[in-house]
Design an enzyme around this catalytic site. Structure first.
Site, PDB file in Angstrom:
ATOM      1  N   ASP A  10       0.921  -1.032   0.088  1.00  0.00           N
ATOM      2  CA  ASP A  10      -0.102   0.121  -0.121  1.00  0.00           C
ATOM      3  C   ASP A  10       0.973   0.967   0.093  1.00  0.00           C
ATOM      4  O   ASP A  10       1.979   1.093   0.474  1.00  0.00           O
ATOM      5  CB  ASP A  10      -1.000  -0.029   1.144  1.00  0.00           C
ATOM      6  CG  ASP A  10      -1.435   1.031   1.529  1.00  0.00           C
ATOM      7  OD1 ASP A  10      -2.526   1.724   0.596  1.00  0.00           O
ATOM      8  OD2 ASP A  10      -1.634   1.764   2.563  1.00  0.00           O
ATOM      9  N   ASP A  12       0.002   4.903   0.797  1.00  0.00           N
ATOM     10  CA  ASP A  12      -0.255   5.883   1.900  1.00  0.00           C
ATOM     11  C   ASP A  12      -0.528   5.332   3.158  1.00  0.00           C
ATOM     12  O   ASP A  12      -1.386   4.447   3.268  1.00  0.00           O
ATOM     13  CB  ASP A  12      -1.614   6.886   1.284  1.00  0.00           C
ATOM     14  CG  ASP A  12      -1.846   7.699   2.297  1.00  0.00           C
ATOM     15  OD1 ASP A  12      -0.842   8.448   2.934  1.00  0.00           O
ATOM     16  OD2 ASP A  12      -2.972   8.254   2.249  1.00  0.00           O
ATOM     17  N   GLY A  47      -7.439   4.852   3.420  1.00  0.00           N
ATOM     18  CA  GLY A  47      -7.358   3.649   2.462  1.00  0.00           C
ATOM     19  C   GLY A  47      -8.944   3.597   1.689  1.00  0.00           C
ATOM     20  O   GLY A  47      -9.133   2.736   1.045  1.00  0.00           O
ATOM     21  N   ARG A  50     -11.701   8.288  -3.116  1.00  0.00           N
ATOM     22  CA  ARG A  50     -11.831   9.803  -3.023  1.00  0.00           C
ATOM     23  C   ARG A  50     -13.436  10.053  -2.700  1.00  0.00           C
ATOM     24  O   ARG A  50     -13.969  10.644  -1.877  1.00  0.00           O
ATOM     25  CB  ARG A  50     -11.374  10.369  -4.208  1.00  0.00           C
ATOM     26  CG  ARG A  50     -11.340  11.924  -4.055  1.00  0.00           C
ATOM     27  CD  ARG A  50     -10.891  12.558  -5.377  1.00  0.00           C
ATOM     28  NE  ARG A  50      -9.411  11.919  -5.561  1.00  0.00           N
ATOM     29  CZ  ARG A  50      -9.092  12.038  -6.949  1.00  0.00           C
ATOM     30  NH1 ARG A  50      -9.778  12.853  -7.937  1.00  0.00           N
ATOM     31  NH2 ARG A  50      -7.915  11.600  -7.296  1.00  0.00           N
ATOM     32  N   SER A 118      -5.122   5.215  -4.579  1.00  0.00           N
ATOM     33  CA  SER A 118      -5.117   6.576  -4.877  1.00  0.00           C
ATOM     34  C   SER A 118      -4.929   6.734  -6.415  1.00  0.00           C
ATOM     35  O   SER A 118      -3.969   6.065  -7.081  1.00  0.00           O
ATOM     36  CB  SER A 118      -3.723   7.188  -4.173  1.00  0.00           C
ATOM     37  OG  SER A 118      -3.728   8.349  -4.665  1.00  0.00           O
TER      38      SER A 118
HETATM   39  P1  B16 Z   1      -7.003   9.842  -4.118  1.00  0.00           P
HETATM   40  P2  B16 Z   1      -3.770   4.045  -0.261  1.00  0.00           P
HETATM   41  C1  B16 Z   1      -5.550   6.068  -0.341  1.00  0.00           C
HETATM   42  O1  B16 Z   1      -4.088   5.599  -0.605  1.00  0.00           O
HETATM   43  C2  B16 Z   1      -5.757   6.865   0.929  1.00  0.00           C
HETATM   44  O2  B16 Z   1      -5.358   6.131   2.067  1.00  0.00           O
HETATM   45  C3  B16 Z   1      -6.982   7.521   0.892  1.00  0.00           C
HETATM   46  O3  B16 Z   1      -6.989   8.219   2.182  1.00  0.00           O
HETATM   47  C4  B16 Z   1      -7.618   8.187  -0.009  1.00  0.00           C
HETATM   48  O4  B16 Z   1      -8.708   8.567   0.039  1.00  0.00           O
HETATM   49  C5  B16 Z   1      -7.225   7.247  -1.186  1.00  0.00           C
HETATM   50  O5  B16 Z   1      -6.062   6.712  -1.347  1.00  0.00           O
HETATM   51  C6  B16 Z   1      -7.797   7.850  -2.557  1.00  0.00           C
HETATM   52  O6  B16 Z   1      -6.640   8.956  -2.912  1.00  0.00           O
HETATM   53  O7  B16 Z   1      -7.902  10.966  -3.829  1.00  0.00           O
HETATM   54  O8  B16 Z   1      -5.363  10.547  -4.211  1.00  0.00           O
HETATM   55  O9  B16 Z   1      -7.289   8.944  -5.416  1.00  0.00           O
HETATM   56  O10 B16 Z   1      -3.547   4.073   1.181  1.00  0.00           O
HETATM   57  O11 B16 Z   1      -4.672   3.050  -0.835  1.00  0.00           O
HETATM   58  O12 B16 Z   1      -2.403   4.113  -0.821  1.00  0.00           O
HETATM   59 MG    MG Z   2      -2.980   3.108   3.292  1.00  0.00          MG
END
Ligand code: B16
Ligand code: MG
Length: 214
Positions: A10, A12, A47, A50, A118
């Site tokens: 993962d 973030d 996780g 959006r 993300s």
């Molecule tokens: P984005 P991961 C996730 O990343 C984040 O933890 C989560 O907080 C966020 O809403 C999601 O990605 C979508 O991100 O808006 O940049 O597309 O933990 O799966 O790496």
């Molecule tokens: Mg994460």
């Protein structure tokens, strides 16, 4: 259990920490709509995709119902602020421990991939100067269903050309551990995800991965 041939990380909360940027960007969006938002609510967004994050924030919205178009606009507004903040990241935002562990796993012959919800994963990796580091990147741009659906990790294993059971997913969110388990992978929980007790392994620190795979 099958021998592990690859790690799917993962992004973030595992390789890098961008929650502070998510918080600031969502906060600005929420303030513009007069919606209450705090760190505790932000925590529930880990996780989560959006649009699903937006729905959680809108639980505190008390105005007229919002059209899908308006919701898309709010999510786009948040994202524009978030991307601007990401541009301040540097390679130092990925810790030396993480970099050394990744290099050592690679030296031991493991394949390394990213499995992130993300859509901004390519920008984050670019800021870290890790755009070409991983053998495969599966992210929010190549999936239709977000974690806890296994799709993002199943795609990562496919990109690597490996069966799921030979991959170990490293995750900081319960939704991500569920996704890895659901996809037939082994899972290692780190940070908050340890509390859910569903990982094949629990990590105290990132370098513990070196003890799982000698
Ligand atoms: P984005 P991961 C996730 O990343 C984040 O933890 C989560 O907080 C966020 O809403 C999601 O990605 C979508 O991100 O808006 O940049 O597309 O933990 O799966 O790496
Ligand atoms: Mg994460």
């Amino acid at each position: 259990m099958a021998d592990i041939k690859a790690f799917i990380f993962d992004l973030d909360g595992v390789i890098v920490f961008t929650d502070k940027f998510h918080y600031l960007a969502w906060k600005q969006m929420a303030d513009s709509m007069g919606i209450y938002f705090d760190e505790e609510i932000n925590h529930r967004l880990r996780g989560v995709s959006r649009m699903a994050s937006l729905e959680i924030i809108l639980e505190r919205y008390e105005g007229e119902p919002l059209s899908e178009e308006k919701k898309e606009e709010l999510a786009a507004y948040k994202n524009s602020i978030y991307v601007e903040l990401l541009r301040s990241m540097t390679p130092e935002d990925c810790s030396q421990e993480v970099r050394d562990t990744l290099d050592e796993l690679r030296r031991r012959g493991y394949k390394l991939a990213i499995g992130s919800s993300s859509k901004n994963a390519p920008i984050i990796l670019e800021q870290l100067e890790m755009g070409d580091y991983f053998d495969a990147v599966s992210d929010g741009n190549n999936i239709t269903k977000s974690k806890p659906d296994p799709e993002v990790f199943v795609k990562a294993a496919e990109f690597l050309g490996l069966p799921p059971e030979e991959c170990l997913v490293v995750e900081d969110a319960e939704a991500g551990i569920d996704a890895g388990n659901g996809g037939g992978m082994q899972t290692a929980a780190i940070g908050d995800a340890v509390n859910c007790g569903k990982g094949t392994y629990n990590l105290t620190t990132f370098a513990d991965l070196l003890d799982i795979c000698k």
